[in-house]
Write an enzyme that holds these catalytic residues in place. Sequence first.
Site, PDB file in Angstrom:
ATOM      1  N   LYS A 186      12.022   3.063   5.457  1.00 59.94           N
ATOM      2  CA  LYS A 186      12.094   4.501   5.176  1.00 59.94           C
ATOM      3  C   LYS A 186      13.463   4.894   4.642  1.00 59.94           C
ATOM      4  O   LYS A 186      13.599   5.802   3.833  1.00 59.94           O
ATOM      5  CB  LYS A 186      11.750   5.290   6.426  1.00 59.94           C
ATOM      6  CG  LYS A 186      10.328   5.019   6.864  1.00 59.94           C
ATOM      7  CD  LYS A 186       9.795   6.030   7.836  1.00 59.94           C
ATOM      8  CE  LYS A 186       8.345   5.734   8.132  1.00 59.94           C
ATOM      9  NZ  LYS A 186       8.162   4.437   8.850  1.00 59.94           N
TER      10      LYS A 186
ATOM     11  N   ASN B 193       4.211   0.759   2.091  1.00 54.36           N
ATOM     12  CA  ASN B 193       4.139  -0.376   3.004  1.00 54.36           C
ATOM     13  C   ASN B 193       4.277  -1.673   2.225  1.00 54.36           C
ATOM     14  O   ASN B 193       3.444  -1.961   1.359  1.00 54.36           O
ATOM     15  CB  ASN B 193       2.793  -0.380   3.734  1.00 54.36           C
ATOM     16  CG  ASN B 193       2.556   0.914   4.502  1.00 54.36           C
ATOM     17  OD1 ASN B 193       3.064   1.089   5.593  1.00 54.36           O
ATOM     18  ND2 ASN B 193       1.802   1.841   3.907  1.00 54.36           N
TER      19      ASN B 193
ATOM     20  N   GLU C  26       4.714   7.070   2.426  1.00 53.60           N
ATOM     21  CA  GLU C  26       5.532   5.871   2.593  1.00 53.60           C
ATOM     22  C   GLU C  26       4.961   4.748   1.755  1.00 53.60           C
ATOM     23  O   GLU C  26       3.837   4.819   1.273  1.00 53.60           O
ATOM     24  CB  GLU C  26       5.601   5.450   4.066  1.00 53.60           C
ATOM     25  CG  GLU C  26       4.270   5.052   4.645  1.00 53.60           C
ATOM     26  CD  GLU C  26       4.363   4.565   6.097  1.00 53.60           C
ATOM     27  OE1 GLU C  26       5.480   4.346   6.586  1.00 53.60           O
ATOM     28  OE2 GLU C  26       3.300   4.403   6.716  1.00 53.60           O
TER      29      GLU C  26
ATOM     30  N   ARG D 102       0.869  -1.183   0.000  1.00 52.07           N
ATOM     31  CA  ARG D 102       0.000   0.000   0.000  1.00 52.07           C
ATOM     32  C   ARG D 102       0.900   1.226   0.000  1.00 52.07           C
ATOM     33  O   ARG D 102       1.704   1.417   0.912  1.00 52.07           O
ATOM     34  CB  ARG D 102      -0.934   0.042   1.209  1.00 52.07           C
ATOM     35  CG  ARG D 102      -2.097   1.047   1.014  1.00 52.07           C
ATOM     36  CD  ARG D 102      -2.900   1.251   2.300  1.00 52.07           C
ATOM     37  NE  ARG D 102      -2.099   1.935   3.291  1.00 52.07           N
ATOM     38  CZ  ARG D 102      -2.036   1.580   4.569  1.00 52.07           C
ATOM     39  NH1 ARG D 102      -2.722   0.557   5.015  1.00 52.07           N
ATOM     40  NH2 ARG D 102      -1.268   2.256   5.399  1.00 52.07           N
TER      41      ARG D 102
ATOM     42  N   LYS E  73      11.578  10.985  10.717  1.00 52.00           N
ATOM     43  CA  LYS E  73      10.966   9.654  10.759  1.00 52.00           C
ATOM     44  C   LYS E  73      11.972   8.619  11.204  1.00 52.00           C
ATOM     45  O   LYS E  73      13.022   8.446  10.580  1.00 52.00           O
ATOM     46  CB  LYS E  73      10.440   9.288   9.379  1.00 52.00           C
ATOM     47  CG  LYS E  73       9.276  10.158   8.919  1.00 52.00           C
ATOM     48  CD  LYS E  73       8.620   9.549   7.696  1.00 52.00           C
ATOM     49  CE  LYS E  73       7.265  10.191   7.453  1.00 52.00           C
ATOM     50  NZ  LYS E  73       6.500   9.444   6.449  1.00 52.00           N
TER      51      LYS E  73
ATOM     52  N   SER F 259      -2.549  -2.879   5.808  1.00 48.85           N
ATOM     53  CA  SER F 259      -3.835  -3.196   6.430  1.00 48.85           C
ATOM     54  C   SER F 259      -5.001  -2.450   5.800  1.00 48.85           C
ATOM     55  O   SER F 259      -4.826  -1.593   4.939  1.00 48.85           O
ATOM     56  CB  SER F 259      -3.766  -2.891   7.924  1.00 48.85           C
ATOM     57  OG  SER F 259      -3.422  -1.549   8.115  1.00 48.85           O
TER      58      SER F 259
ATOM     59  N   GLU G  53       7.957   1.030  12.065  1.00 49.02           N
ATOM     60  CA  GLU G  53       6.632   1.033  11.448  1.00 49.02           C
ATOM     61  C   GLU G  53       5.536   1.194  12.499  1.00 49.02           C
ATOM     62  O   GLU G  53       5.791   1.113  13.688  1.00 49.02           O
ATOM     63  CB  GLU G  53       6.400  -0.300  10.712  1.00 49.02           C
ATOM     64  CG  GLU G  53       7.381  -0.571   9.610  1.00 49.02           C
ATOM     65  CD  GLU G  53       7.272   0.418   8.464  1.00 49.02           C
ATOM     66  OE1 GLU G  53       6.161   0.892   8.198  1.00 49.02           O
ATOM     67  OE2 GLU G  53       8.301   0.732   7.856  1.00 49.02           O
ATOM     68  N   GLY G  54       4.354   1.430  12.033  1.00 51.11           N
ATOM     69  CA  GLY G  54       3.210   1.353  12.933  1.00 51.11           C
ATOM     70  C   GLY G  54       2.619   2.692  13.317  1.00 51.11           C
ATOM     71  O   GLY G  54       1.593   2.756  13.959  1.00 51.11           O
TER      72      GLY G  54
ATOM     73  N   ARG H  16      -7.626   7.535   4.611  1.00 55.77           N
ATOM     74  CA  ARG H  16      -7.666   7.698   6.062  1.00 55.77           C
ATOM     75  C   ARG H  16      -7.731   9.175   6.364  1.00 55.77           C
ATOM     76  O   ARG H  16      -6.951   9.965   5.813  1.00 55.77           O
ATOM     77  CB  ARG H  16      -6.446   7.054   6.727  1.00 55.77           C
ATOM     78  CG  ARG H  16      -6.629   5.558   6.906  1.00 55.77           C
ATOM     79  CD  ARG H  16      -5.405   4.922   7.472  1.00 55.77           C
ATOM     80  NE  ARG H  16      -4.249   5.202   6.640  1.00 55.77           N
ATOM     81  CZ  ARG H  16      -3.011   4.863   6.962  1.00 55.77           C
ATOM     82  NH1 ARG H  16      -2.770   4.260   8.096  1.00 55.77           N
ATOM     83  NH2 ARG H  16      -2.015   5.131   6.149  1.00 55.77           N
TER      84      ARG H  16
END
Lengths: 637, 637
Positions: free
Chosen positions: B472, B310, B308, B292, B526, B315, B530-531, B613
């Site tokens: 990253k 993924n 970014e 994604r 950054k 998800s 992740e997360g 989002r």
Amino acid sequence: MRTHRREALDLLFHFLGVIFRDGHRIFTKMAEDLSASASPISKPDYWIIADSRYVSLLHAIYILNGADRRWSFRSPGTAIGKSQKSVQMGVGHSSLSSSVDSLCITAFKPQPKTSALYNPSPQRQGPLFPSHKHPPFAGLKFATFNSGRVAGKMEIQKGIAALQKPIVDFHGIDEDLIQKMVYDALVWTSLHGLVVGDRNVQRSGKLPGVGMVHAPIALLPTLFPESHWKQACELAPIFNELVDRVSLDGKFLQQSLARTKKVDAFTSRLLDIHSKMLEMNKKEEIRLGLHRSDYMLDEKTKLLLQIELNTISSSFAGLGCLVTDLHRMLLNDYGANLGLDSGRIPGNTATLQFAEALAKAWTEYNNPRAVVMVVVQTEERNMYDQHWLCTLGITYNVRSIRKTLAEIDSECQLLPDGTLLVDGQTVAVVYFRAGYAPTDYPSESEWRARLLMEQSSAIKCPSISYHLAGTKKIQQELAKPNVLERFLENKEDIAKLRKCFAGLWSLVDSDITKKAIDEPELFVMKPQREGGGNNIYGDDVKETLLRLQKEGSEEDAAYILMQRIFPAVSPTFLIRDGICHKDHAISELGVYGAYLRNKEKVIMNDQCGYLMRTKVSSSNEGGVAAGFAVLDSIYLT
Amino acid sequence: MRTHRREALDLLFHFLGVIFRDGHRIFTKMAEDLSASASPISKPDYWIIADSRYVSLLHAIYILNGADRRWSFRSPGTAIGKSQKSVQMGVGHSSLSSSVDSLCITAFKPQPKTSALYNPSPQRQGPLFPSHKHPPFAGLKFATFNSGRVAGKMEIQKGIAALQKPIVDFHGIDEDLIQKMVYDALVWTSLHGLVVGDRNVQRSGKLPGVGMVHAPIALLPTLFPESHWKQACELAPIFNELVDRVSLDGKFLQQSLARTKKVDAFTSRLLDIHSKMLEMNKKEEIRLGLHRSDYMLDEKTKLLLQIELNTISSSFAGLGCLVTDLHRMLLNDYGANLGLDSGRIPGNTATLQFAEALAKAWTEYNNPRAVVMVVVQTEERNMYDQHWLCTLGITYNVRSIRKTLAEIDSECQLLPDGTLLVDGQTVAVVYFRAGYAPTDYPSESEWRARLLMEQSSAIKCPSISYHLAGTKKIQQELAKPNVLERFLENKEDIAKLRKCFAGLWSLVDSDITKKAIDEPELFVMKPQREGGGNNIYGDDVKETLLRLQKEGSEEDAAYILMQRIFPAVSPTFLIRDGICHKDHAISELGVYGAYLRNKEKVIMNDQCGYLMRTKVSSSNEGGVAAGFAVLDSIYLT
């Protein structure tokens, strides 16, 4: 044209593949196999059992298929009922009715010898639940399939693996397998809206989307004899008609309930409203009934006996259908391991049919801007069952709004011409999912609301007469000799109804009262109240009867006595709050019925799917909400 | 034959009616109108916008319909992309591609003058979100429809009511209307599995079916320019390819991450596994990527900039699709009141495509008894998003099992030939929904599990190389001049990628570090983790940079600096825990991509739906789980 048809067929299968998103896995095999085969007869035999909702699609596939390929549609479980549209095709032994619940669809080579039918495997025998020598474990026997319906030499080349493996012992099911099935079942419930409000979460009865938990469910369907299933289905339209006829006899209702009125305040208020309507000479020209008749199968007599007839707020039409879908999904996945075949679970379209009945009633009211008003309780953890119906209503372009009785009292308005207005909108149909229990009327406000609606020209589901026709006292009156004959002409119908009546008596019958004191375990005392949890069993029957005799009051009129029914007790997996319990359980079958008429025209009089409720056998009540009971489906034997 | 075809058509429509149980209301009108009209051309004009999943069905209807009736399939929103199957029909201005996201289907009289197209109403103008004079309320403008694509005189006789009413002011939406929409949205989420585990309920992350609450959602889709949407879609297959190429360059990965390795223990462990694979000369012949790529639209420059990429555990493919469906449903019901048209929300088949990719990878592994193993966290409140994918897997006859890393360590076995076994079953595909964060590896056990899987012949989604390619640091390396050219040949592709790269720098660049200390509000720091929730903004950037300079350690290698992107801030309705909040929000668009190759054969390289989002603009992070952010869809302008 032939190429076009084949392309269309492929595309339909592609589409069917997509449907599985919604869990209807049954088509996968068909979609894959048939899409893969470019030539119509390159693969010889396929068959599939499909839900009735796909009948029209399968029908279309047949038509598309035309002369190129031969298909056989066949009902796996029930015999083909009142056939609406019958298509003869293939090797001349099959017909399709769009009214059947399940189908078997078969594609085969055009040699008459190689045909296919539902009963593919002669070795499919032996009990799932082994029949023990002694009750309470006698259970229901798992019969072999009846192949007598279909003539000719039968063989199958491809089928469901389940049918070629021995049936496992229920007690011997591998624990890992159970755990997998439970997990899959829990996932399925969450993704498919088989949910209720969690009683441990405060707002869960007020607001959708919060505090959800899966509905209590049986892991596997409960065995049920096909003959009794058919009997229950046949009764539905007869009860629909009976309720309608009884509702028109205001005098019968008032007289039968006269003694009850004196001792039961709730029935008394309902009768007051009913009296007012009689005085007003109010006629309900459009009458809508959404009923559920509940039965138990008496183990000793093998009789299907009616427990009660719900004419108001018949619940679980929405969630019940989902349990059927869930059980079919589980048997599609695990049936091979269990020796069970998902095609033996009758299709369940109660939600669709109830929504259709509501929509048709709305259509009869004939005001495209009008709404359906759902009368709801202030807190309702079973709201998703209701939302399923209303969501479907949108399919018919029918908008619904939800109001409590108190809100109706403060917000609704009755115009001089009888129009019921809510938020400035005309109400076409009032659908009660509240108002059946005394606790629904905590103040005069709620009674005012009930009266207001009754006085209006909106279609009430149910009207006050329909509501009263479903009381236990009326059930008992109808069971008296020669009473059914007052309302129905058809002798066969009357005989069918009578056959399902359990023993029902009023407490003025001193012989029966004496017998009930002597043998209280053979009776149930039922008060004139709805909602479950109020019945009296065992020694309490004796004590209550003795107390009533001693007091000599008229309180006895608040009860009826009913023959106690002893259903078979079977080991069952019941899932609640995410936990699976293995216990002995009994089951109660509810069959839904929808009835709609406008003056002399009967628009709908249908049996509409079913609900099985299974409860731990130590509990006495049938209500899922009341005790540890679960929603269930049936597996025809 | 003609009668047959007409019958089939009617039956299909009957079937379509049934589909609505699942909320796909869009067909209702068509089903009703067309079923009602017995004669093919008795009603002149209809049109409908349909989800891509119905393309094949519509196609079939067209074929059924043959010469009798003329249909026009038309894409309402996006231009028709790479056309797989194109059918010319009707008045010669329309074509159908089964790859388009949405369709407009039109039936019309065979007079060339009376045709229909997507842009039916010239008065459909004006902004939904009025553009204010000053930021942060400038928002995205609501453009009028582009009708330039279709030539000829256009008129419509029947259409969506929305298009004939003025567009309401967002601020002026009636409070009652909002409440109704919120209620309907909450009901819809509950019935359709748009749910997550409730963090207030203890078992909700462990067990499905308990402690469910609706996923946090935006009430309405967020406006997004069609041109940027197309740009993001076009980038997906290029990024898919880039990741694959980068993954094959072990030296590049090791060298680029060498300094990070020294200071970031997590990346270091990943690199160790990667080194081992290089030493073993391990080749991944079948490579599966489910990515994604996340973007924000910079308000000042009007550039779509990548946040970014993924490459592990991307998800919300499951729930994101449902939000699209929800928003379409709401606009079907309320679009008329809002001046919004559900057809402007692009279709979203991310779940289906991801499931298809997993199934195709499983097929490539070529062991019909093998399973897909989903690597999960010990607690996962987003489990339903994952279950949607796995449920779909069943469509393809692919079984999946869920295991934590610790369980894999204790239960999995590696055979000498590389076969990975779990519970005695061969694992074809390892699908990671855990393992991306240091917290997923609390002990050596989890690292052993990761290594075991990596050594096996199972297809890893992602492999360790794919995982590292998504870090990253690699993103920043790829943004350096002439680096993309190492991996890709196509100059246009390279230019497209570069256009979406924001400014990205390592902290060794002293000019940039100085600039970031002077103007920290223009940068984001950054870390290599992740997360979400770990990024550093504003004055903290300055302080951290100064501290790192002072300490003179190599800790600076654990960070990258990124140009801060300032997306438009718009008033938004965000629903969480059943409560609707009106707030200013910013949005991040994620576009899914699936890539599958077996040696030299690229089996899949597709853009696969999207996820919007939207988060309250005061929060800095994009993670829905991390702060007050909601799942959203887009409305093309």
